[in-house]
Design a protein around this motif. Structure first.
Motif, PDB file in Angstrom:
ATOM      1  N   GLY A 292      13.622  39.632 -56.168  1.00  0.00           N
ATOM      2  CA  GLY A 292      12.451  40.166 -55.487  1.00  0.00           C
ATOM      3  C   GLY A 292      11.182  40.191 -56.309  1.00  0.00           C
ATOM      4  O   GLY A 292      10.105  40.512 -55.782  1.00  0.00           O
ATOM      5  N   LEU A 293      11.257  39.837 -57.596  1.00  0.00           N
ATOM      6  CA  LEU A 293      10.072  39.940 -58.456  1.00  0.00           C
ATOM      7  C   LEU A 293       8.969  38.969 -58.055  1.00  0.00           C
ATOM      8  O   LEU A 293       7.805  39.346 -57.961  1.00  0.00           O
ATOM      9  N   ALA A 294       9.342  37.724 -57.845  1.00  0.00           N
ATOM     10  CA  ALA A 294       8.322  36.711 -57.532  1.00  0.00           C
ATOM     11  C   ALA A 294       7.553  37.086 -56.272  1.00  0.00           C
ATOM     12  O   ALA A 294       6.323  36.967 -56.230  1.00  0.00           O
ATOM     13  N   ALA A 295       8.269  37.543 -55.258  1.00  0.00           N
ATOM     14  CA  ALA A 295       7.609  37.916 -54.004  1.00  0.00           C
ATOM     15  C   ALA A 295       6.711  39.136 -54.198  1.00  0.00           C
ATOM     16  O   ALA A 295       5.585  39.189 -53.688  1.00  0.00           O
TER      17      ALA A 295
ATOM     18  N   VAL B 166      -0.878  37.247 -63.222  1.00  0.00           N
ATOM     19  CA  VAL B 166      -1.183  38.634 -63.559  1.00  0.00           C
ATOM     20  C   VAL B 166      -2.081  38.667 -64.788  1.00  0.00           C
ATOM     21  O   VAL B 166      -1.830  37.983 -65.781  1.00  0.00           O
ATOM     22  N   ARG B 167      -3.148  39.459 -64.731  1.00  0.00           N
ATOM     23  CA  ARG B 167      -4.120  39.463 -65.824  1.00  0.00           C
ATOM     24  C   ARG B 167      -4.081  40.720 -66.683  1.00  0.00           C
ATOM     25  O   ARG B 167      -4.834  40.824 -67.664  1.00  0.00           O
ATOM     26  N   HIS B 168      -3.215  41.678 -66.325  1.00  0.00           N
ATOM     27  CA  HIS B 168      -3.168  42.929 -67.093  1.00  0.00           C
ATOM     28  C   HIS B 168      -1.808  43.578 -66.873  1.00  0.00           C
ATOM     29  O   HIS B 168      -1.386  43.798 -65.739  1.00  0.00           O
ATOM     30  N   HIS B 169      -1.133  43.886 -67.982  1.00  0.00           N
ATOM     31  CA  HIS B 169       0.162  44.574 -67.930  1.00  0.00           C
ATOM     32  C   HIS B 169       0.001  45.925 -68.594  1.00  0.00           C
ATOM     33  O   HIS B 169      -0.425  46.015 -69.755  1.00  0.00           O
ATOM     34  N   VAL B 170       0.356  46.988 -67.877  1.00  0.00           N
ATOM     35  CA  VAL B 170       0.269  48.354 -68.398  1.00  0.00           C
ATOM     36  C   VAL B 170       1.687  48.894 -68.552  1.00  0.00           C
ATOM     37  O   VAL B 170       2.471  48.871 -67.601  1.00  0.00           O
ATOM     38  N   ALA B 171       2.021  49.374 -69.743  1.00  0.00           N
ATOM     39  CA  ALA B 171       3.365  49.897 -70.005  1.00  0.00           C
ATOM     40  C   ALA B 171       3.290  51.342 -70.462  1.00  0.00           C
ATOM     41  O   ALA B 171       2.408  51.713 -71.249  1.00  0.00           O
TER      42      ALA B 171
ATOM     43  N   LEU C 273      10.141  40.272 -66.062  1.00  0.00           N
ATOM     44  CA  LEU C 273       8.798  40.626 -65.620  1.00  0.00           C
ATOM     45  C   LEU C 273       7.773  39.615 -66.118  1.00  0.00           C
ATOM     46  O   LEU C 273       6.945  39.112 -65.336  1.00  0.00           O
ATOM     47  N   PHE C 274       7.806  39.305 -67.405  1.00  0.00           N
ATOM     48  CA  PHE C 274       6.769  38.426 -67.948  1.00  0.00           C
ATOM     49  C   PHE C 274       6.927  36.990 -67.451  1.00  0.00           C
ATOM     50  O   PHE C 274       5.929  36.278 -67.316  1.00  0.00           O
ATOM     51  N   ALA C 275       8.144  36.583 -67.145  1.00  0.00           N
ATOM     52  CA  ALA C 275       8.321  35.262 -66.538  1.00  0.00           C
ATOM     53  C   ALA C 275       7.636  35.210 -65.180  1.00  0.00           C
ATOM     54  O   ALA C 275       7.005  34.204 -64.823  1.00  0.00           O
ATOM     55  N   ALA C 276       7.739  36.305 -64.426  1.00  0.00           N
ATOM     56  CA  ALA C 276       7.102  36.352 -63.107  1.00  0.00           C
ATOM     57  C   ALA C 276       5.588  36.541 -63.214  1.00  0.00           C
ATOM     58  O   ALA C 276       4.828  36.041 -62.371  1.00  0.00           O
ATOM     59  N   GLU C 277       5.138  37.238 -64.243  1.00  0.00           N
ATOM     60  CA  GLU C 277       3.717  37.537 -64.389  1.00  0.00           C
ATOM     61  C   GLU C 277       2.890  36.305 -64.755  1.00  0.00           C
ATOM     62  O   GLU C 277       1.670  36.297 -64.563  1.00  0.00           O
ATOM     63  N   LYS C 278       3.524  35.276 -65.274  1.00  0.00           N
ATOM     64  CA  LYS C 278       2.780  34.079 -65.675  1.00  0.00           C
ATOM     65  C   LYS C 278       2.130  33.374 -64.499  1.00  0.00           C
ATOM     66  O   LYS C 278       1.303  32.480 -64.682  1.00  0.00           O
TER      67      LYS C 278
END
Length: 244
Positions: free
Chosen positions: A43-46, A87-92, A79-84
């Motif tokens: 479900g991550l990609a979607a 996504v321009r900003h990752h908040v942890a 997550l980071f594989a999908a964010e490529k």
């Protein structure tokens, strides 16, 4: 903006989603209950399609070293594989003093997560928070023997989850810092003192006994209160306790 909140149905994530929506953003909670599993990637990609920002406030179901390390590192990879995809900003969300507690497996797992964030290539912001007010009662319950609550005097500067959520939502709506912001509550207390305050406001027949060997925080180094760069929220524990 479209902002995906991983762990968006939990204590912090649900509040972050509400704040982001109040700010006019599309906040999408991502959790197994919404069809998104970061451990498997399902479900991550979607969920991340068209996302500008990803906020990760998810938590390992176990505090043990190996399960926690597996959870945080495997989730980060997926997550980071999908964010490529854009996504321009990752908040942890992380923990105050997390890299200063050697030998504590859960904290080591969070350090591994932070390192994955830094090495991902995605611009990021890390928010390190002190222990939540909401965490005190469960810790007391785990440390109860009969009518005694056995707690160490380990110093904490706890913070309301609402104040944590506000800081995370603020970071998500801003530009990536590519660094760490540390947040905590306004007061430093020993964990045993927090137990005493809790039972003074909400007495239940138990008493606190100081025991430096008891519970999750026994033997912790004095690093859980932040430093002079820590941003301090204003909500006091006793005031919060009387309202909740």
């Amino acid at each position: 903006m479209k902002i995906v909140v991983v762990g968006g149905t939990g204590l912090i994530g649900s509040q972050v989603c509400a704040l982001l929506r109040e700010g006019g953003h599309e906040a999408v909670p991502a959790a197994p209950s919404t069809g998104v599993d970061t451990l498997t990637g399902e479900g991550l990609a979607a969920a991340l399609k068209g996302a500008d920002v990803v906020v990760d406030v998810s938590n390992s179901p176990s505090f043990d070293t190996e399960p926690a390390l597996d959870f945080f590192t495997r989730s980060a990879r997926n997550l980071f594989a999908a964010e490529k995809a854009g996504v321009r900003h990752h908040v942890a969300l992380s923990i105050v003093g997390v890299d200063e507690v050697p030998g504590y497996g859960y904290y080591e797992a969070k350090v591994a997560q932070e390192n994955a964030v830094r090495g991902s290539g995605v611009p990021y912001s890390i928010v390190r928070a002190a222990q939540f007010f909401e965490f005190v009662a469960p810790v007391m319950d785990m440390s109860t023997e009969g009518t005694e609550v056995r707690l160490p005097s380990t110093r904490l500067r706890p913070i309301a989850s609402a104040d944590v959520a506000a800081a995370v939502a603020e970071a998500a709506q801003g530009e990536p810092s590519n660094g760490i912001r540390t947040i905590a509550g306004p007061e430093v207390h020993g964990l045993d003192r927090l137990g005493e305050i809790t039972l003074a406001v909400k007495p239940d027949g138990r008493t606190v006994v100081t025991d430096e060997r008891a519970g999750l925080f026994a033997g912790m180094p004095d690093v859980l209160t932040g430093d002079d760069r820590t941003h301090l929220a204003t909500t006091r524990y006793e005031e919060w306790l009387r309202r909740n």
